[in-house]
Design a protein around this motif. Sequence first.
Motif, PDB file in Angstrom:
ATOM      1  N   ARG A  11      21.846 -22.483  83.260  1.00 41.97           N
ATOM      2  CA  ARG A  11      20.482 -22.902  83.588  1.00 41.97           C
ATOM      3  C   ARG A  11      20.285 -24.398  83.371  1.00 41.97           C
ATOM      4  NH1 ARG A  11      17.308 -17.948  80.481  1.00 41.97           N
ATOM      5  NH2 ARG A  11      18.484 -16.245  81.447  1.00 41.97           N
TER       6      ARG A  11
ATOM      7  N   SER B 272      26.343 -14.740  79.601  1.00 46.45           N
ATOM      8  CA  SER B 272      25.718 -13.645  80.335  1.00 46.45           C
ATOM      9  C   SER B 272      25.558 -14.022  81.806  1.00 46.45           C
ATOM     10  CB  SER B 272      24.354 -13.320  79.726  1.00 46.45           C
ATOM     11  OG  SER B 272      23.671 -12.356  80.491  1.00 46.45           O
ATOM     12  N   GLY B 273      25.168 -15.277  82.071  1.00 47.78           N
ATOM     13  CA  GLY B 273      25.001 -15.738  83.446  1.00 47.78           C
ATOM     14  C   GLY B 273      26.295 -15.744  84.227  1.00 47.78           C
TER      15      GLY B 273
ATOM     16  N   ARG C 189      28.550 -13.681  84.114  1.00 44.76           N
ATOM     17  CA  ARG C 189      28.878 -12.313  84.542  1.00 44.76           C
ATOM     18  C   ARG C 189      27.852 -11.757  85.518  1.00 44.76           C
ATOM     19  NH1 ARG C 189      29.739 -12.122  78.921  1.00 44.76           N
ATOM     20  NH2 ARG C 189      27.743 -11.039  78.627  1.00 44.76           N
ATOM     21  N   SER C 190      26.838 -12.561  85.845  1.00 48.67           N
ATOM     22  CA  SER C 190      25.781 -12.102  86.727  1.00 48.67           C
ATOM     23  C   SER C 190      26.291 -11.914  88.150  1.00 48.67           C
ATOM     24  CB  SER C 190      24.632 -13.118  86.721  1.00 48.67           C
ATOM     25  OG  SER C 190      23.752 -12.901  87.801  1.00 48.67           O
ATOM     26  N   ARG C 191      25.908 -10.813  88.766  1.00 48.45           N
ATOM     27  CA  ARG C 191      26.336 -10.536  90.146  1.00 48.45           C
ATOM     28  C   ARG C 191      25.786 -11.601  91.093  1.00 48.45           C
ATOM     29  NH1 ARG C 191      27.787  -6.069  93.301  1.00 48.45           N
ATOM     30  NH2 ARG C 191      28.266  -6.867  95.387  1.00 48.45           N
ATOM     31  N   ALA C 192      24.539 -12.013  90.876  1.00 48.75           N
ATOM     32  CA  ALA C 192      23.933 -13.021  91.750  1.00 48.75           C
ATOM     33  C   ALA C 192      24.685 -14.346  91.666  1.00 48.75           C
ATOM     34  CB  ALA C 192      22.464 -13.221  91.381  1.00 48.75           C
ATOM     35  N   VAL C 193      25.060 -14.746  90.457  1.00 48.48           N
ATOM     36  CA  VAL C 193      25.789 -16.004  90.271  1.00 48.48           C
ATOM     37  C   VAL C 193      27.159 -15.927  90.929  1.00 48.48           C
ATOM     38  CG1 VAL C 193      26.876 -17.494  88.539  1.00 48.48           C
ATOM     39  CG2 VAL C 193      24.545 -16.670  88.183  1.00 48.48           C
TER      40      VAL C 193
ATOM     41  N   SER D  99      24.526 -22.929  87.243  1.00 48.36           N
ATOM     42  CA  SER D  99      23.566 -21.837  87.387  1.00 48.36           C
ATOM     43  C   SER D  99      23.544 -20.943  86.151  1.00 48.36           C
ATOM     44  CB  SER D  99      23.912 -21.005  88.623  1.00 48.36           C
ATOM     45  OG  SER D  99      23.005 -19.956  88.788  1.00 48.36           O
ATOM     46  N   ALA D 100      24.709 -20.572  85.650  1.00 48.63           N
ATOM     47  CA  ALA D 100      24.772 -19.639  84.521  1.00 48.63           C
ATOM     48  C   ALA D 100      24.143 -20.225  83.270  1.00 48.63           C
ATOM     49  CB  ALA D 100      26.226 -19.252  84.251  1.00 48.63           C
TER      50      ALA D 100
ATOM     51  N   THR E  97      23.295 -17.234  76.695  1.00 50.51           N
ATOM     52  CA  THR E  97      22.691 -17.269  78.024  1.00 50.51           C
ATOM     53  C   THR E  97      23.728 -17.585  79.088  1.00 50.51           C
ATOM     54  OG1 THR E  97      20.562 -17.996  77.130  1.00 50.51           O
ATOM     55  CG2 THR E  97      20.970 -18.420  79.463  1.00 50.51           C
TER      56      THR E  97
ATOM     57  N   ALA F 245      18.662 -15.085  93.474  1.00 50.82           N
ATOM     58  CA  ALA F 245      19.066 -16.091  92.495  1.00 50.82           C
ATOM     59  C   ALA F 245      20.355 -16.739  92.941  1.00 50.82           C
ATOM     60  CB  ALA F 245      19.263 -15.441  91.130  1.00 50.82           C
TER      61      ALA F 245
END
Length: 493
Positions: A143, A314-315, A317-321, A140-141, A311, A491
């Motif tokens: 992509r 950053s992904g 560290r995404s809360r959604a991921v 996911s992170a 990318t 997401a």
Amino acid sequence: MPAATSDLHNPPTATRLRHSRGALAHSVSASTWRRALEVRPADATVAASLRVGAAAALVFVGCGLLDLRQYVGFAVLGALASAFARHEPMVRVAAKVTLVGVLVVAFVAGGGLLALARVPMWAEVALMSVGAAVAAMSVSAFRITGPGPVILVFAATAAAGYVTAPGDLVHVCSAAAIGAAVGLLAQTAPLLVLPLGPARLAVARALSAVAALDRGGSVEPARVAIVHAREKVALSGVRGGDARHHRDLIALLDEAEAAVDDWTAGDRTRLLDVVGHEAELRKIKRRSIIFDHSAEVGVSALPRPEGFLATGMSGLRSRAVLDNAARIALASACAGWFAAAAGLASPLWASMGAMAAMQGVSYAMTVQRGIQRLLGNVGGAVIGALLIAAGLGYWATALVIVAFQVSAEVMAARNYALTSLVVTPMALLMVGLGVHLSPEIGVSRIVDTLIGVTIGVVVAAVTISRSDLQHLHTSTDADQPTDRRSSSRVAAM
């Protein structure tokens, strides 16, 4: 009613419970099951599917001729890296397929180490569930489009069931690495001949989205498709004689954007002119003549795409991921432990079922994937049991697996149930290449899938975001919340 009074009568816990109950009701509604059987249109699937089949076939032939047939299943798993990042420019294919190949080898190694450590089943399920979360986060992170992270967990599970000595671990990891290299070759070789192929397809799809305006479509999808195409063109770069065609693609996107602006103002003349190029761009050609270059064609500047590593980091560290990874770990662990407590032979398959079901971008998609996986697995398990009972030899098994793989790739964008229908027997046959299986394994697969899907859907309902409202558009349960505004996608993948 004032907001304070509303909050008093509808505390957050009660609201969440109603939302979860409504979500569960959605999963058993007749309309939900009917939609799971719908077959969607898809384009540009055959060539990409044949590349995946070619990679698998090359691995089968190599292992067969070199008498390494006991390791071919792991080599094929590595070759499945070719199923990821389809229709991407060379720079992204090289990065993403390489990362998938590295992950496949890492998960094979992790599964093998678990087997050598001889940890109890409850601990194995727990560790595999953590691995499932890591796999979901990575895909996911960064992509990475394709079959999804469940392939990585399947690779680990296969190694856990095969490795009995350190030598086995070395061999299966080596086989997976060689297969991944073959998969990378299969994905990148066509791009050496058709470097602008992905950019041409992206522009053609943007023109298709623009053409949809004349059939009642909305402006937003057309603009999004144009932005997506610009990124693909920017990533494709320019080499030698392709520079003119590269410039033409940019100019065509400029025309498409202007056509959208004109259409919103009530003028469809430019729209009719620009969409006529779609058919030409869909042809398998290195370049096409689109504009007359006797006069200079002005083009806009392309965006600077974000770097692949930037990318991905950053992904991560995404809360959604992170939230989705935690939900997948929970569902996988619960499904595996339940299957183990029930005395089933392959609890990790239940974990994979839960993980696969939870790869949707919303709760509605999670339910749809769960239903499709269940239906596909039931039919696929029957097919797999019949093929195992037939006692196919190595070459016949190889031919069937390659045919299933190509079929799965063709169907992947159309209907996940049809994909599961061929993936399930393919997976059983691949496992049977390394260890002996009996036809009864089909029944175990069905039961494990049922447990995994059920628990996955329940966990998804309990942990559903209150902003995830897609399933409310078709649900009729009286206990559901009455807010039916347009949903915002969560997401999850």
